[in-house]
Design an enzyme around this catalytic site. Structure first.
Site, PDB file in Angstrom:
ATOM      1  N   ASP A  34       0.822  -1.206   0.000  1.00 58.02           N
ATOM      2  CA  ASP A  34       0.000   0.000   0.000  1.00 58.02           C
ATOM      3  C   ASP A  34       0.862   1.265   0.000  1.00 58.02           C
ATOM      4  OD1 ASP A  34      -2.336   1.417   0.022  1.00 58.02           O
ATOM      5  OD2 ASP A  34      -2.834   1.017   2.115  1.00 58.02           O
ATOM      6  N   HIS A  51       2.965   3.743  -8.774  1.00 54.81           N
ATOM      7  CA  HIS A  51       2.777   2.331  -9.122  1.00 54.81           C
ATOM      8  C   HIS A  51       4.020   1.788  -9.820  1.00 54.81           C
ATOM      9  CE1 HIS A  51      -1.233   2.695  -7.779  1.00 54.81           C
ATOM     10  NE2 HIS A  51      -1.696   3.370  -8.808  1.00 54.81           N
ATOM     11  N   LEU A 145      11.770 -20.269  -4.620  1.00 53.94           N
ATOM     12  CA  LEU A 145      10.738 -19.384  -4.063  1.00 53.94           C
ATOM     13  C   LEU A 145       9.481 -19.384  -4.935  1.00 53.94           C
ATOM     14  CD1 LEU A 145      10.008 -16.941  -2.044  1.00 53.94           C
ATOM     15  CD2 LEU A 145      10.790 -15.476  -3.909  1.00 53.94           C
TER      16      LEU A 145
HETATM   17  C1  V0D Z   1       1.318  -1.479  -8.618  1.00 58.97           C
HETATM   18  C2  V0D Z   1       2.920  -2.074  -6.112  1.00 58.97           C
HETATM   19  C3  V0D Z   1       4.144  -6.240 -10.239  1.00 58.97           C
HETATM   20  C4  V0D Z   1       1.451  -2.296  -6.181  1.00 58.97           C
HETATM   21  C5  V0D Z   1       3.724  -2.876  -7.092  1.00 58.97           C
HETATM   22  C6  V0D Z   1      -1.957  -5.392 -12.141  1.00 58.97           C
HETATM   23  C7  V0D Z   1       0.693  -1.560  -7.272  1.00 58.97           C
HETATM   24  C8  V0D Z   1       3.574  -2.417  -8.522  1.00 58.97           C
HETATM   25  C9  V0D Z   1       3.021  -6.836 -10.765  1.00 58.97           C
HETATM   26  C10 V0D Z   1       2.922  -8.175 -11.339  1.00 58.97           C
HETATM   27  C11 V0D Z   1       1.747  -3.727  -9.643  1.00 58.97           C
HETATM   28  C12 V0D Z   1       1.733  -8.888 -11.310  1.00 58.97           C
HETATM   29  C13 V0D Z   1       1.657 -10.163 -11.835  1.00 58.97           C
HETATM   30  C14 V0D Z   1       2.778 -10.734 -12.369  1.00 58.97           C
HETATM   31  C15 V0D Z   1       3.967 -10.062 -12.423  1.00 58.97           C
HETATM   32  C16 V0D Z   1       4.042  -8.775 -11.912  1.00 58.97           C
HETATM   33  C17 V0D Z   1       1.994  -5.897 -10.583  1.00 58.97           C
HETATM   34  C18 V0D Z   1      -0.091  -4.918 -10.583  1.00 58.97           C
HETATM   35  C19 V0D Z   1       0.405  -3.806  -9.965  1.00 58.97           C
HETATM   36  C20 V0D Z   1      -1.558  -4.942 -10.872  1.00 58.97           C
HETATM   37  F1  V0D Z   1       2.720 -11.997 -12.866  1.00 58.97           F
HETATM   38  N1  V0D Z   1       3.842  -5.038  -9.772  1.00 58.97           N
HETATM   39  N2  V0D Z   1       2.537  -4.803  -9.975  1.00 58.97           N
HETATM   40  N3  V0D Z   1       0.690  -5.978 -10.903  1.00 58.97           N
HETATM   41  N4  V0D Z   1       2.218  -2.583  -9.006  1.00 58.97           N
END
Ligand code: V0D
Length: 254
Positions: A34, A51, A145
């Site tokens: 968050d 993000h 992991l």
């Molecule tokens: C934005 C902080 C990696 C939270 C981290 C679709 C909000 C960065 C992924 C990710 C997001 C998801 C699946 C995967 C590989 C990477 C990701 C989202 C948001 C939402 F297989 N960061 N990340 N997915 N943020």
């Protein structure tokens, strides 16, 4: 191992400033990542910048978790409620899995990390699902992991779907009520096959579960920090682990 390969990407691999015991390392750590939007706002940047910056923390914490021997790392990336955000933000977020994997998938493979996803696949855009499924497929035989992304995940929906499926099976005579115990319920959730988290971390000062793994977190230790996710470093992660280990030792004493 992970640190050596990821060092090429411009980040060294600091050892914990304070020693970390190799006893009682939590097997499964779950994190509510968050504060990305707030971090950006405080710097006069668009939420999207937060993000994007949060992705770097994902990489560093994955590396740290692997290094200390965590077996499962579950990251709350997108909730079933997050669709209510402005369309431009949702569109941006949905591109992040592809972007992340384009940069990191080869290193994840080289480091024996297995990528998993926990959530409802049907509502995701094709380009998001394709990227995630490719990563899942290409890491399916890895034994290191387990990096489990909660993506379009909601805990009440998860429980309702399990209950509805079980009720239908009971109605059709394929399942008896007596067979429904805690282990069976666990096996019908999206986290099936993954042990319950030992430790939940939530960043950015909020002290809520926000519909995250309500069943699975029943007995988990919880650790909260005011630090925004883009600023969450390995050192913060080790601090959470050390606190977990202190608590485990206290319970052992009585
Ligand atoms: C934005 C902080 C990696 C939270 C981290 C679709 C909000 C960065 C992924 C990710 C997001 C998801 C699946 C995967 C590989 C990477 C990701 C989202 C948001 C939402 F297989 N960061 N990340 N997915 N943020």
């Amino acid at each position: 191992m992970l640190q050596r390969l990821w060092a090429r990407l411009g980040k060294s691999s600091p050892q914990p400033a304070q020693p970390l015991s190799s006893d009682n390392v939590p097997q499964h750590v779950a994190i509510i990542m968050d504060g990305n939007g707030r971090w950006a706002k405080n710097r006069g940047l668009p939420r999207m910048a937060g993000h994007h910056s949060g992705m770097k923390a994902v990489k560093h914490i994955t590396m740290a978790a692997d290094r200390i021997g965590v077996k499962y790392l579950t990251l709350y990336a997108f909730s079933t409620e997050n669709w209510k955000r402005p369309k431009a933000e949702v569109d941006f977020l949905m591109k992040l899995p592809g972007q992340f994997l384009e940069i990191e998938l080869n290193d994840l493979i080289a480091n024996n990390v297995q990528v998993k996803m926990m959530g409802y696949k049907s509502d995701l855009p094709d380009y998001t699902l394709d990227a995630v499924e490719e990563a899942i497929k290409r890491t399916a035989n890895n034994t290191g992991l387990i990096l489990n992304f909660a993506l379009n995940y909601g805990s009440r929906k998860e429980m309702l779907e399990a209950i509805k499926d079980m009720a239908a099976e009971v109605q059709q005579g394929q399942l008896t009520c007596e067979a429904i115990d805690e282990d069976y319920m666990s096996s019908r959730l999206l986290s099936s096959g993954i042990p319950d988290p030992d430790l939940l971390i939530r960043t950015s000062g909020e002290l809520r579960l926000s519909n995250f793994m309500l069943w699975q977190l029943a007995y988990s230790e919880m650790w909260f920090t005011d630090v925004y996710w883009p600023e969450f470093t390995e050192e913060h992660f080790y601090e959470a682990i050390r606190e977990y280990q202190r608590r485990a030792r206290r319970y052992g004493g009585v």
